[in-house]
Scaffold this active site. Structure first.
Site, PDB file in Angstrom:
ATOM      1  N   ASP A 339       0.852  -1.190   0.000  1.00 56.07           N
ATOM      2  CA  ASP A 339       0.000   0.000   0.000  1.00 56.07           C
ATOM      3  C   ASP A 339       0.896   1.252   0.000  1.00 56.07           C
ATOM      4  OD1 ASP A 339      -2.210   1.615   0.025  1.00 56.07           O
ATOM      5  OD2 ASP A 339      -3.154   0.696   1.751  1.00 56.07           O
ATOM      6  N   GLU A 538     -10.153   6.968   4.920  1.00 56.98           N
ATOM      7  CA  GLU A 538      -9.033   6.478   5.737  1.00 56.98           C
ATOM      8  C   GLU A 538      -9.051   7.084   7.147  1.00 56.98           C
ATOM      9  OE1 GLU A 538      -5.364   5.565   3.706  1.00 56.98           O
ATOM     10  OE2 GLU A 538      -6.222   6.140   1.801  1.00 56.98           O
TER      11      GLU A 538
HETATM   12  C1  BGC Z   1      -5.153   2.999   0.568  1.00 51.98           C
HETATM   13  C2  BGC Z   1      -5.495   1.966  -0.452  1.00 51.98           C
HETATM   14  C3  BGC Z   1      -5.524   2.569  -1.818  1.00 51.98           C
HETATM   15  C4  BGC Z   1      -4.210   3.257  -2.092  1.00 51.98           C
HETATM   16  C5  BGC Z   1      -4.152   3.932  -3.429  1.00 51.98           C
HETATM   17  C6  BGC Z   1      -3.933   3.766   0.192  1.00 51.98           C
HETATM   18  O1  BGC Z   1      -3.724   4.804   1.077  1.00 51.98           O
HETATM   19  O2  BGC Z   1      -4.953   2.393   1.818  1.00 51.98           O
HETATM   20  O3  BGC Z   1      -6.726   1.369  -0.144  1.00 51.98           O
HETATM   21  O4  BGC Z   1      -5.773   1.581  -2.766  1.00 51.98           O
HETATM   22  O5  BGC Z   1      -3.977   4.234  -1.112  1.00 51.98           O
HETATM   23  O6  BGC Z   1      -4.931   5.052  -3.475  1.00 51.98           O
HETATM   24  C1  BGC Z   2      -3.739   9.585  -1.787  1.00 50.14           C
HETATM   25  C2  BGC Z   2      -4.538   8.348  -1.571  1.00 50.14           C
HETATM   26  C3  BGC Z   2      -3.826   7.533  -0.607  1.00 50.14           C
HETATM   27  C4  BGC Z   2      -3.504   8.295   0.659  1.00 50.14           C
HETATM   28  C5  BGC Z   2      -2.591   7.520   1.540  1.00 50.14           C
HETATM   29  C6  BGC Z   2      -3.511  10.282  -0.498  1.00 50.14           C
HETATM   30  O1  BGC Z   2      -2.764  11.419  -0.694  1.00 50.14           O
HETATM   31  O2  BGC Z   2      -4.394  10.397  -2.664  1.00 50.14           O
HETATM   32  O3  BGC Z   2      -4.707   7.641  -2.743  1.00 50.14           O
HETATM   33  O4  BGC Z   2      -4.631   6.443  -0.325  1.00 50.14           O
HETATM   34  O5  BGC Z   2      -2.841   9.480   0.379  1.00 50.14           O
HETATM   35  O6  BGC Z   2      -2.892   7.597   2.863  1.00 50.14           O
END
Ligand code: BGC
Ligand code: BGC
Length: 842
Positions: A339, A538
């Site tokens: 990730d 998140e």
């Molecule tokens: C998330 C994932 C996601 C990835 C890409 C991460 O922060 O935990 O679920 O697929 O970002 O955006």
């Molecule tokens: C991104 C997400 C990713 C996240 C990670 C963001 O800046 O756009 O895709 O999941 O950071 O925590």
């Protein structure tokens, strides 16, 4: 030569059978705590015992010829090319030229990225960019092998990054439907819409089994029940990828899927995102592992490792779970992607270096902005033997096998493939119909004193702050990462909850009046009040309790007022999770949970509004995908059990008033200054030039720093909703201090902004803004023009880290330093991504 290629082919056969490389990669930590398992045997914390895990059979998706071809390709690749295949860069930070030069295996668009620096780029731009990345990847003018690139996207509820796409209910709503067949159709539609814009890979489905709904990602899981989650996974994977043993996916309307986040993302302590699942191996296997069986048996092409830990050990570095359990015991034969910079959290790693992840079993690094460094470091670690060459080859074979299965080598340019550029398919009527059906089926009725269904010719009032807001009803991961700050006109063709109601009654001669605050001129027959959560994604959605944020409970008052006027009230709650809402349940005559329904708000009206005689057109079928809480405290009793849900045939029973508790302080703990007032445990200070002189701002007005700074209350939104600092001369700083140092590392990693809403009566010159801890400080230049009103500025937390702040231990995450006279006001300081103006990092 002949001998050589045979050896490679033989090795490849071996690789396809099982993990060839099985050297103990994680340095065994002799100091690791030893725990007793159920059988009383002593095991090491965070190290799994594969023999107690179920074994599955991955479908056959390759052939001897394919394996030979993979082996031949690997034999021709330079080490540089091999490392490139294992790296995925984000669109924020990569060009087609980079893809060519570094032979990158993949790109992704994270939640806030889009082609050409535009997260909201129109669909044709995505396809154009896909062609450019593809062309760069297969360009062999530099003598390389030219392996086509694969583009991953978070199409987590429809092709949800694209303007105009069909947005389905988030997974929690699908869990309420109890309808795997419909889940499969949703996945089919999603795959088709992804193919229109040229991507081949979705980071979905999330198969988390959330156990604590304070978790900000709970809505990405279908249910708290492992069986229910597991019953959906096969359908979702088949809908996206085709039959379990499908090959040549790109010749059909398919993409590859990714089950995530392996493992126990939904099992972390206190529901803390990216936290630790401190649970037994049996719980890990039976609750969180359950969905991976059907995922593997249906041939899921990729698995994404979780940011989180098990028994204190980060998944991204957990060899026993990634390799011994997932790949060897459970027979997963796709590839494992890490990730977003999650490797940086593995013990001993940084965002720029983590051989541990590869040796543990990660096959591809998601290294959004750090790809260049991780590429160089992994190359060096392969050269010096830290990462065994067999492991590099094995990971390459896994990536290539998936690319072969996709048919990527034969598919040609993205724009030349099936469905590419058929923009009419984005949000096509038949796709929206599937989404609307799922909205209907996901609604859960918690109370009905008989007011529902409403008559189609009724005169309705539609109130509440969520009634006409498509972004709100879609939640996070919609167009942008957080899903915030998006207006209805960014959803062409979509229907708000209000618009759906309006059109249902208008057809039968009724009326629907939109009035967020509940005021009206003509008394309505009934009111529908839409309230609930606002979008988040998140960790930004993590909460300390199961209470709805206090600022979102204002519609309760609207409901009360309407009731007092004798108007029946139907409460409709937009939410990603079951929350304590007893006051609303008590006031309203009927209570409906819509979850996060997405773009087809008409599905609500289908069920709420009957025919002219008041006979239902559709009944409620939704059942709670998780228990509904009785109080804001986690684990403090259940109001409605898992599976609960009323319908029109069940007679309405008398309502017993529910106990109500005070939730005045519930809310987002990342809001440090609200309406000029610091949150509890925070202080607002005016500090001098290093002499230690400081004034804590409590009562107003006040003269700080021997009268050099005058602090007064200023009005903004509410009376005295801001603090005004009038500085006559010298050096001073307005700061926010927390008693305990706070850790903003993950927020910094995720491109979160420090937001401050300020008004400047005179231009702010020679100022600085920063974040500081006991050990370090990161501060950057700031200048603001004079403004007529308050503006919400944002500055990337990354700026402070780049300039030296240790973001893991900040005591003053907001420091505004001025030099000379200044006159400005502050009303709000918090973290987020919804800036009106992003300031440069100077
Ligand atoms: C998330 C994932 C996601 C990835 C890409 C991460 O922060 O935990 O679920 O697929 O970002 O955006
Ligand atoms: C991104 C997400 C990713 C996240 C990670 C963001 O800046 O756009 O895709 O999941 O950071 O925590």
């Amino acid at each position: 030569m002949r001998f050589y290629s045979l050896t490679i082919a033989a090795a490849a056969m071996l690789l396809s059978g099982c993990s060839a490389y099985s050297m103990g990669a994680e340095p065994t930590n002799s100091a690791a705590p030893v725990v007793a398992d159920a059988a009383g045997e002593h095991t090491q914390a965070g190290v799994a015992n594969p023999s107690i895990w179920p074994s599955y059979t991955y479908p056959v998706v390759t052939s001897d010829e394919t394996e030979a071809r993979i082996a031949q390709i690997i034999a021709r690749m330079t080490l540089e090319e091999k490392i490139g295949q294992l790296v995925q860069a984000d669109l924020c930070c990569v060009t087609a030229q980079d893809v060519k030069e570094y032979n990158l295996g993949s790109v992704l668009n994270g939640g806030n990225s889009g082609p050409y620096g535009n997260d909201t780029a129109p669909a044709p731009q995505w396809l154009k960019a896909a062609d450019e990345f593809y062309d760069a990847s297969v360009d062999i003018s530099d003598g390389g092998v030219g392996i086509p690139i694969v583009w991953g996207t978070d199409a987590v509820h429809g092709h949800s990054n694209i303007i105009g796409a069909t947005i389905f209910p988030h997974n929690i709503g699908l869990g309420a439907m109890r309808d795997a067949e419909l889940v499969e159709r949703i996945a089919q539609v999603t795959a088709k819409e992804i193919r229109v814009t040229g991507q081949e890979w979705t980071f979905a489905p999330t198969v988390a089994v959330p156990q604590d709904f304070r978790w900000g990602r709970a809505y990405e899981g279908y249910s708290s029940d492992p069986e229910l989650v597991a019953s959906y996974v096969g359908a979702m994977v088949r809908g996206l990828q085709g039959a379990p043993n499908s090959q040549n996916l790109l010749a059909g309307p398919y993409v590859i899927a990714s089950t995530k986040h392996y493992l126990a993302d939904g099992g972390t302590k206190d529901g803390i995102d990216q936290g630790d699942a401190d649970i037994s191996e049996e719980e890990l296997r039976d609750i969180h592992g359950a969905p991976y069986g059907p995922a593997i048996e249906n041939g899921v092409a990729t698995v994404m490792a979780s940011f989180s830990s098990w028994q204190g050990k980060k998944m991204t570095g957990n060899r026993s779970l990634l390799t011994d359990v997932l790949k060897d015991r459970m027979d997963f034969k796709g590839f494992v992607v890490s990730d977003w910079n999650a490797h940086g959290q593995v013990k001993g790693c940084t965002n720029e270096s983590c051989p541990q992840a590869i040796t543990a079993g990660i096959d591809m690094f998601m290294a959004p902005d750090t790809w260049k460094a991780i590429y160089a470091d992994t190359l060096a670690k392969a050269k010096d033997g830290t990462i065994p060459m067999a492991r590099i080859d094995e990971a390459n074979a896994a990536v290539l096998r998936v690319k072969m299965r996709l048919g990527l080598f034969e598919a040609g340019r993205p724009s030349e493939r099936l469905l590419s550029g058929d923009y009419d398919l984005l949000g096509a009527p038949e796709h929206r119909a599937v989404a609307r059906e799922s909205v209907r089926k996901s609604l859960v009725l918690l109370k009905n004193s008989g007011v529902l269904p409403l008559k189609a010719d009724a005169n309705l009032l539609v109130a509440g702050d969520g009634a006409n807001d498509i972004a709100r009803q879609s939640g996070g991961w919609t167009i942008s990462w957080q899903g915030t700050g998006i207006e209805n006109d960014s959803f062409p063709g979509a229907t708000s909850l209000y618009a759906g109601i309006e059109s249902a009654v208008a057809q039968a001669g009724g009326t629907a009046q939109l009035s967020p605050d509940g005021s009206f001129t003509k008394k309505p027959d009934a009111a529908i009040v839409v309230f609930g959560e606002t979008p988040y994604a998140e960790f930004q959605g993590d909460r300390a309790t199961l209470a709805l944020d206090t600022e979102l409970t204002a519609p309760y008052e609207t409901m009360r007022k309407l009731k007092a006027q004798g108007i029946p009230v139907v409460a409709v709650m937009i939410t990603g999770r079951p929350l304590y809402v007893n006051p609303a349940l008590n006031i309203a005559d009927a209570f409906v949970v819509t979850w996060l329904p997405g773009s087809e708000g008409g599905g609500l009206a289908d069920v709420l509004i009957g025919d002219q005689a008041g006979k239902a057109r559709y009944d409620f079928t939704g059942q709670l995908p998780a228990a509904w809480p009785n109080t804001p405290e986690m684990g403090d009793g259940v109001l409605f059990p898992f599976g609960y849900g009323l319908n029109y045939t069940a007679p309405a029973s008398a309502w017993q008033p529910l106990a109500e508790v005070d939730t005045a302080n519930a809310g987002d703990s990342r809001n440090w200054l609200k309406a000029g007032v610091p949150a509890s445990s925070w202080s607002l200070l005016v500090e001098g030039d290093g002499s230690g002189e400081e004034t804590r701002i409590t009562t107003l007005p006040v003269n700080a720093l021997s009268g050099r700074v005058r602090v007064t209350a200023s009005d903004y939104i509410v009376q005295e909703g801001a603090r005004r600092f009038t500085i006559s001369s010298g050096q001073s700083a307005v700061t926010l201090r927390n008693f305990e140092p706070i850790d903003l590392d993950r927020e910094t990693n995720a491109d979160v902004l420090l937001l401050f809403t300020a008004k400047t009566w005179t231009p702010l010159k020679n100022a600085k803004i920063g974040a500081s801890g006991n050990a370090s400080e990161g501060i950057v230049d700031l200048s603001l023009p004079k403004t007529d009103d308050y503006v919400r500025y944002g500055i990337p937390l990354k700026c402070f880290r780049t300039n030296g702040a240790d973001m893991t231990a900040l005591t003053k995450p907001f420091v505004l330093e001025t030099n000379g006279p200044a006159d400005f006001g502050l009303t709000e300081i918090r973290l987020g991504s919804d800036a009106e103006q992003i300031l440069p990092c100077q």
